[in-house]
Design a protein around this motif. Sequence first.
Motif, short mmCIF file in Angstrom:
data_model
loop_
_atom_site.label_atom_id
_atom_site.label_comp_id
_atom_site.label_asym_id
_atom_site.label_seq_id
_atom_site.Cartn_x
_atom_site.Cartn_y
_atom_site.Cartn_z
N SER A 601 0.81 -1.22 0.00
CA SER A 601 0.00 0.00 0.00
C SER A 601 0.85 1.27 0.00
O SER A 601 0.34 2.36 -0.26
N ASP A 602 2.14 1.14 0.29
CA ASP A 602 3.03 2.31 0.32
C ASP A 602 3.18 2.85 -1.10
O ASP A 602 3.50 2.10 -2.03
N PRO A 603 2.99 4.14 -1.33
CA PRO A 603 3.12 4.71 -2.68
C PRO A 603 4.52 4.58 -3.26
O PRO A 603 4.68 4.70 -4.47
N LEU A 604 5.52 4.35 -2.41
CA LEU A 604 6.88 4.18 -2.92
C LEU A 604 7.23 2.73 -3.22
O LEU A 604 8.32 2.44 -3.72
N SER A 605 6.29 1.83 -2.97
CA SER A 605 6.56 0.42 -3.18
C SER A 605 6.59 0.08 -4.67
O SER A 605 5.92 0.70 -5.49
N MET A 606 7.38 -0.95 -5.02
CA MET A 606 7.41 -1.45 -6.39
C MET A 606 6.36 -2.54 -6.60
O MET A 606 6.22 -3.06 -7.70
N LYS A 607 5.63 -2.90 -5.57
CA LYS A 607 4.76 -4.07 -5.62
C LYS A 607 3.41 -3.80 -6.26
O LYS A 607 2.66 -4.73 -6.54
N GLN A 608 3.08 -2.55 -6.52
CA GLN A 608 1.72 -2.22 -6.93
C GLN A 608 1.32 -2.87 -8.26
O GLN A 608 0.18 -3.25 -8.45
N ASP A 609 2.27 -3.01 -9.18
CA ASP A 609 1.95 -3.55 -10.49
C ASP A 609 2.56 -4.92 -10.73
O ASP A 609 2.69 -5.37 -11.85
N ASN A 610 2.94 -5.61 -9.68
CA ASN A 610 3.61 -6.90 -9.86
C ASN A 610 3.18 -7.83 -8.74
O ASN A 610 3.51 -7.61 -7.58
N ARG A 611 2.47 -8.88 -9.07
CA ARG A 611 1.95 -9.78 -8.04
C ARG A 611 3.05 -10.54 -7.30
O ARG A 611 2.82 -11.05 -6.21
N PHE A 612 4.25 -10.62 -7.88
CA PHE A 612 5.35 -11.28 -7.21
C PHE A 612 6.07 -10.37 -6.23
O PHE A 612 6.98 -10.80 -5.54
N GLY A 613 5.70 -9.08 -6.20
CA GLY A 613 6.28 -8.15 -5.24
C GLY A 613 7.68 -7.71 -5.58
O GLY A 613 8.39 -7.17 -4.76
N GLY A 614 8.12 -7.92 -6.82
CA GLY A 614 9.45 -7.49 -7.21
C GLY A 614 9.68 -7.73 -8.69
O GLY A 614 8.77 -8.15 -9.42
N TRP A 615 10.89 -7.48 -9.11
CA TRP A 615 11.25 -7.64 -10.52
C TRP A 615 12.29 -8.75 -10.66
O TRP A 615 13.11 -8.98 -9.79
N ILE A 616 12.24 -9.42 -11.79
CA ILE A 616 13.19 -10.48 -12.10
C ILE A 616 14.37 -9.89 -12.85
O ILE A 616 14.20 -9.13 -13.80
N LEU A 617 15.57 -10.20 -12.41
CA LEU A 617 16.79 -9.75 -13.05
C LEU A 617 17.52 -10.95 -13.65
O LEU A 617 17.67 -11.99 -12.99
N ARG A 618 17.97 -10.80 -14.90
CA ARG A 618 18.73 -11.87 -15.53
C ARG A 618 19.63 -11.29 -16.60
O ARG A 618 19.31 -10.26 -17.20
N SER A 619 20.75 -11.94 -16.83
CA SER A 619 21.69 -11.45 -17.83
C SER A 619 20.97 -11.15 -19.12
O SER A 619 20.14 -11.95 -19.58
N SER A 620 21.28 -10.01 -19.74
CA SER A 620 20.49 -9.50 -20.86
C SER A 620 20.57 -10.37 -22.10
O SER A 620 19.75 -10.24 -23.00
N TRP A 621 21.57 -11.26 -22.18
CA TRP A 621 21.67 -12.11 -23.37
C TRP A 621 20.97 -13.45 -23.19
O TRP A 621 21.06 -14.31 -24.04
N PHE A 622 20.25 -13.64 -22.08
CA PHE A 622 19.46 -14.86 -21.88
C PHE A 622 17.98 -14.55 -21.98
O PHE A 622 17.55 -13.46 -21.69
#
Length: 622
Positions: A601-622
């Motif tokens: 619910s925090d306006p600074l949270s990244m979770k508002q548009d992502n049901r997993f509560g975060g972003w996935i990071l992976r090497s850009s060539w994969f």
Amino acid sequence: MVMGFCSTTFLFLVLSLVFSPTSVSSSPTQLSYSDHCASIVPESTPTRPEFTTSRLTGFSAGYFTGGTAILDQNSSPYSFSKSLSFRTRSLHATKTKGIFKIEGRLILSSDGTYYYGDDLDRRRPSFPQLEGFWSESSGELCMVGVGSVYSNGGKLRLSAVFKLSNVKNSNNITDLVTGTLESLDFSDDSNYFDPISIFFIPVMNYKYSLSSSSTGCAAGADAPETPSLSTNSMNSICSLLSSEQFELEYPHNCNPSRNCSPFGGNVGYLPQWMSIREVHCSEDEDKLQVIVTFQNSSYDYYETLNPSTTMIAEGSWDGEKLCLVACRILTEGDSAADARIGDCSIRLRLRFPEILSIRNRSGVVGEFWSNKTVTEAGFFSKILFQSRRNRIPGIPGQKYEYTEFQRARKLFLKKKPAGKKGETYPIGNPSNMQFDLSVRNSTHRMGWAYSELITLGDKFSDPFVFGTSISLDESDVAVGNSSVSKPENLLETKAGVSRTMNVSYRINLGLRRGVKFGDMIPTPSNFSGGRIQVEISAEGIYDAETGFLCLVGCRKLSSSLKRYGSDSMDCEILVNLQFPPLNSKNIRDIKGSMESTREKSDPLSMKQDNRFGGWILRSSWF
């Protein structure tokens, strides 16, 4: 005898051509100097080359208005700036004392383009063959010559007379060189152009008139301050400041209706960035002259020199800080030739912090303010600034302080994976610790993440030497006796040998349009190339036994104005990365996540548009 007479005659003819008083009119330009310039600076017979370096060498910082016809004829998609430069090619003394014959080149520059030597770009008008005379006593200069510009129909030959006033052998901060460039072609010809008005900022034989001890930095003494680096090397200061860019921070109660802008309401916006250009250092004093420009975006750095948002400054270095007096360029009407220097009530102070941390990463910080009272016209509240660069490699004594170590340690122990027998991971080599990653949610790619390793353990990483890091306790070249603070309670393996180390990074995100990152919204200062730019300062722990990296991240809060005096950072960002084993087939396959530790619910949270509560990071060539 005949041979001797012919040689003597030939030599006489050569000398007559070289030193003929009508050499300008008989040059390949086929233009008459006397018809256009004799009433300004009379011709005189050249006698010898002038090698004195303090004489007229040219002007690198100039601005012009007019000349619409020249610019409109160019079909290039690149827009022309309003900046120009003049370079002296040769200077000769003449039989008339104080009159010099001069040859030079005038170039009308285009935005964001670099040029080398005589490789003149087709997209800009240039006048490489200007010839005339300069009067040192009156400060008048007049030249005629030819140039060219490319249009849809091909190359156009331009003929012009170039006039400057106030070209003196000695200048101070209030001096401007002004003049005109006028076409000598008929007004109905295709190569005719409207008159161009010009001003240059002179630097030759500069005399410091305002940067005395009486101007001081006292008015800015209430600014937040930490210990500063010191140096007696003025050359290092000048080199470090050349082409430096700074982000501005305004008072927390600042709004467009208050006295916030150093330019009043004349420019229509509050600048977000400040740049230092054209740094000229005194050879025998700890003083320098600079041009300070202001932009609305960090990507506007290469745009034209705009008089409305430009200041000329001079100052002195006292060993720990640089104090500058700055003056505005005032323009009245549409002609650049009418510009003048005024309002020298602005003060700047700049220094190099000794200690860097996750919240204070800038290697150069400072503030500027008005020396006027709050009731006087032109007053504005104090504005802070900080550089984009993290550290300063030319001044000894810099340190990095891990201030989020305990938080990172708790998160590391919670997230740390179990090690696998027989696998080895990168340790102590910065080239294996960098990463370029794609940023995704559960369905699609959202952008990219690029890293810069700042410190690894007790060492600063050297971005200019591939695969190496600089021990700050041992290096005399990069940062001298600088060091990185070592937190207590470093994690250790069962064998008692430390396999974990403290690290710090700068992570730059380029997010696609429409992607939400807390309160981040596209503005001129953070949006470029179709992406929202987000910079994260991060520090944490890397475990060489498992290849696991755990980082706590901070970012500046988004706002139409960067403000100081309140908590302007979000440090509730968690980054976890798993490096592959060195013996893996997919040695470049780095995986991880970025998430906010805030509630959804925090306006600074990244979770508002992502049901997993975060972003996935992976090497850009994969």
